[in-house]
Design an enzyme around this catalytic site. Sequence first.
Site, short mmCIF file in Angstrom:
data_model
loop_
_atom_site.label_atom_id
_atom_site.label_comp_id
_atom_site.label_asym_id
_atom_site.label_seq_id
_atom_site.Cartn_x
_atom_site.Cartn_y
_atom_site.Cartn_z
N ALA A 272 0.82 -1.22 0.00
CA ALA A 272 0.00 0.00 0.00
C ALA A 272 0.85 1.27 0.00
O ALA A 272 0.33 2.38 0.03
CB ALA A 272 -0.94 0.00 1.21
N ASN B 38 14.82 -0.01 2.78
CA ASN B 38 16.12 0.38 3.34
C ASN B 38 16.22 0.14 4.84
O ASN B 38 15.21 0.21 5.52
CB ASN B 38 16.35 1.87 3.04
CG ASN B 38 16.78 2.07 1.61
OD1 ASN B 38 17.56 1.28 1.08
ND2 ASN B 38 16.26 3.11 0.98
N HIS C 244 23.76 0.29 -1.00
CA HIS C 244 22.78 1.25 -1.49
C HIS C 244 22.66 2.35 -0.45
O HIS C 244 21.78 2.35 0.41
CB HIS C 244 21.42 0.61 -1.73
CG HIS C 244 20.35 1.64 -1.96
ND1 HIS C 244 20.30 2.41 -3.10
CD2 HIS C 244 19.32 2.05 -1.19
CE1 HIS C 244 19.28 3.25 -3.00
NE2 HIS C 244 18.67 3.07 -1.85
N ASP D 32 20.26 2.90 -8.57
CA ASP D 32 21.53 3.63 -8.63
C ASP D 32 22.20 3.40 -9.99
O ASP D 32 22.75 4.33 -10.59
CB ASP D 32 22.45 3.15 -7.50
CG ASP D 32 21.73 3.17 -6.16
OD1 ASP D 32 21.33 4.26 -5.74
OD2 ASP D 32 21.54 2.09 -5.56
P1 NAX Z 1 6.01 4.00 1.94
O1 NAX Z 1 6.17 4.49 3.35
O2 NAX Z 1 5.18 4.76 0.99
O3 NAX Z 1 5.45 2.51 1.97
C1 NAX Z 1 5.95 1.54 2.81
C2 NAX Z 1 4.82 0.58 3.10
O4 NAX Z 1 5.34 -0.53 3.84
C3 NAX Z 1 3.69 1.16 3.94
O5 NAX Z 1 2.46 0.99 3.29
C4 NAX Z 1 3.77 0.38 5.25
O6 NAX Z 1 2.49 0.16 5.83
C5 NAX Z 1 4.38 -0.93 4.76
N1 NAX Z 1 4.99 -1.73 5.81
C6 NAX Z 1 5.68 -1.33 6.92
N2 NAX Z 1 6.03 -2.38 7.65
C7 NAX Z 1 5.60 -3.47 7.02
C8 NAX Z 1 5.65 -4.86 7.31
N3 NAX Z 1 6.24 -5.31 8.42
N4 NAX Z 1 5.10 -5.72 6.43
C9 NAX Z 1 4.48 -5.27 5.32
N5 NAX Z 1 4.38 -3.96 5.01
C10 NAX Z 1 4.95 -3.08 5.84
O7 NAX Z 1 7.49 3.82 1.40
P2 NAX Z 1 7.99 3.70 -0.12
O8 NAX Z 1 8.25 5.04 -0.66
O9 NAX Z 1 7.09 2.79 -0.85
O10 NAX Z 1 9.43 3.03 0.10
C11 NAX Z 1 9.57 1.71 0.58
C12 NAX Z 1 11.01 1.42 0.94
O11 NAX Z 1 11.84 1.49 -0.21
C13 NAX Z 1 11.61 2.39 1.93
O12 NAX Z 1 12.34 1.64 2.90
C14 NAX Z 1 12.58 3.19 1.09
O13 NAX Z 1 13.65 3.71 1.86
C15 NAX Z 1 13.04 2.16 0.12
N6 NAX Z 1 13.69 2.63 -1.11
C16 NAX Z 1 14.72 1.90 -1.61
C17 NAX Z 1 15.36 2.22 -2.78
C18 NAX Z 1 16.47 1.39 -3.31
O14 NAX Z 1 17.04 1.79 -4.32
N7 NAX Z 1 16.86 0.25 -2.74
C19 NAX Z 1 14.95 3.42 -3.54
C20 NAX Z 1 13.59 3.92 -3.22
C21 NAX Z 1 13.21 3.83 -1.77
O15 NAX Z 1 13.73 4.94 -1.10
#
Ligand code: NAX
Length: 328
Positions: free
Chosen positions: A13, A131, A187, A159
Amino acid sequence: TQAPVNVTVTGAAGQIGYALLFRIASGQLLGQDTPVKLRLLEIPQAVKAAEGTALELEDCAFPLLAGVDIFDDAKQAFEGVNVALLVGARPRTKGMERGDLLEANGGIFKPQGEAINAGAADDVKVLVVGNPANTNALIAQSHAPDVPAERFTAMTRLDHNRAIAQLAKKLGVAVSDVKKLTIWGNHSATQYPDIFHAEVGGKNAAEAVNDKAWLADEFIPRVAKRGAEIIEARGASSAASAANAAIDHVYDWVNGTPDGDWVSMGIPSDGSYGVPEGIISSFPVTCKNGKYEIVQGLQIDDFSRERIDASVRELTEERDAVKQLGLV
Ligand code: NAX
């Protein structure tokens, strides 16, 4: 056509989830011959929003989408999973120390690793996006002893793609002319985008650029800090580009990389290039028949060595920290 492939997406979500699910369902993750079943995992408070997204997925009438199930329980969500996209994570909030961040994410990635171990299909492939991606992948992997370690990967493809785009812009060429770019390490802001082995129209990219100051003072920091630049401009972190990179990562892993090119993936080190065995670090890899292999034999000069070592040092520190917390 074949039986549907089970794709589990955590954090479904969230904003990356919203950008990702429609592309998976349209066939871009696995190819146009492969039907998919989506299994969405969310925390209980976000299940309703995930249900809303599932309604929209239904409204797309995607021919390859064989079903959508929504869970707030990891064990159920990973039952029979073939491709696991671990997107949901605990973000760093103000005043949070690294130890707190790692501990909070341990509370997510440990049970998810256990659930993958318990229920995943034999051919499961795992991509961690949330992350700190590399260390979260390490945590999940260490709680899935029955799954081959190399199936746990972390995303550095965003990246990689960012670096290709910046290099192409600098040289005034098409992105498709840039080959063999490498992201090394974590990363994070310490990552090292390496153009010394990259090629542009068949010529060495570093020689084509011939500008060490641009490389050291503009290119590398721009790529490494691009996430912050996006937040500054958009008021929210990268979402569509991150989802795109996740699609690229899995598509290439499953379907193979083109001859004469490679991609970057965070994978458990086998000790290549002096990266300590076991940590999940980004390497240049080629993929074939659903398996990846580290590109061997690249000459690493002092400029690159110093930067790879710095990022790898950060990864070993993160590993030591999660070890101390009993998470690996
Ligand atoms: P959002 O905060 O929009 O969405 C994260 C979702 O994860 C929320 O809906 C939350 O309810 C859900 N969630 C939290 N704990 C959970 C669990 N235990 N089980 C299932 N769902 C859970 O974040 P979003 O912008 O979608 O980013 C998601 C992640 O990607 C973040 O950690 C972000 O830092 C990371 N990223 C990693 C990147 C990469 O290159 N490796 C780049 C993009 C991004 O920054």
